[in-house]
Write an enzyme that holds these catalytic residues in place. Sequence first.
Site, PDB file in Angstrom:
ATOM      1  N   LYS A   4       0.848  -1.103  -0.146  1.00  0.00           N
ATOM      2  CA  LYS A   4      -0.084   0.111   0.050  1.00  0.00           C
ATOM      3  C   LYS A   4       0.920   1.162  -0.131  1.00  0.00           C
ATOM      4  CE  LYS A   4      -3.642   2.250   2.415  1.00  0.00           C
ATOM      5  NZ  LYS A   4      -4.631   2.278   3.570  1.00  0.00           N
ATOM      6  N   LYS A  60      -2.088  -1.683  -3.637  1.00  0.00           N
ATOM      7  CA  LYS A  60      -2.853  -0.462  -3.737  1.00  0.00           C
ATOM      8  C   LYS A  60      -1.835   0.526  -3.833  1.00  0.00           C
ATOM      9  CE  LYS A  60      -6.270   1.898  -0.970  1.00  0.00           C
ATOM     10  NZ  LYS A  60      -6.979   2.027   0.402  1.00  0.00           N
TER      11      LYS A  60
END
Length: 331
Positions: A201, A254
């Site tokens: 992330k 992500k």
Amino acid sequence: MSFPVVRHRRLRGSAAMRNLVRENALSVHDLIQPIFVEAGTNVKSEIPSMPGVYHFSLDRLEEEIHEISELGIQGILLFGVPETKDAVGSSAFAEDGIVQQATRLIKKWNPNLLVIADTCLCQFTDTGHCGVVHHNPETGCADIANDESLELLVRTAVSQAKAGADIIAPSNMMDGYVHAIRTGLDAEGLEHVPVMAYSVKYSSAYYGPFRDAAHSTPQFGDRKTYQMDPANSREALREAESDVLEGADFLMVKPALAYLDVLQMLKQNFDLPLVAYNVSAEYSMVKAAAQNGWINEKEIVLETLLGFKRAGADIILTYHAKDAARWLKES
């Protein structure tokens, strides 16, 4: 010696031929739709920076769940916007928290719909950070207390799973979060509940509209000490390997669109199901361009989602899920 002309176009001559040799395909079963639930009554309010995405109160949520189910989408990612916030995000792990209440209702309306619970504190803390903040009066700096935050995240995950969440999706990026949550779930007899790790992330500018939607903008500083530097890719392998060793059931990248190389790298190095998160700004940019008539929204979205599949994604979290499901059904 002369060589014959290579006729690549032979395999593109008709729709049937193209279908026959197509290497990747997109299915409604690949898609997960994020949902935002909030306290209150009779709330269905469009998020200004995310056209077509809404906040729902619990009494208006059933219509959304019915629509998603009718489209054949088999999973949702559930985000909660609480009524009150505090320093430790206590409403995140409250038995009557907004995510816990919504989960129980959804499982009553459609027991077969997979409920994936976002497990983080940023929406629930008054700081907007993903963990407990300690201020150092000598330096004037603030620090996110990793291990203290893990204790609260475990309580949140257990509470969500007991409410009926099918999958726990910890988006907090604290070190050791998968091990802590896996251990906590197992200790409560919830060993059947998988963990969808936000393994890679990045500290990304692509989250802007989401922070508007989740009311989770940090009140000071940023998240660069716990989310990844966008310049790094080898670090992604270390993060993912840690999650695998700690017991993750899924790996995630992500954002997805600017990090297709990272998606492909994880696919080549690990054999767990791989999730691509098509995040809020990726969605909003397409919506804005489509509303201005600059692009063909359907073709852009389906091409982008197919690109995630080509890069190695098995599952796609996307705010386009409902539209994509309709378009796939039409075709």
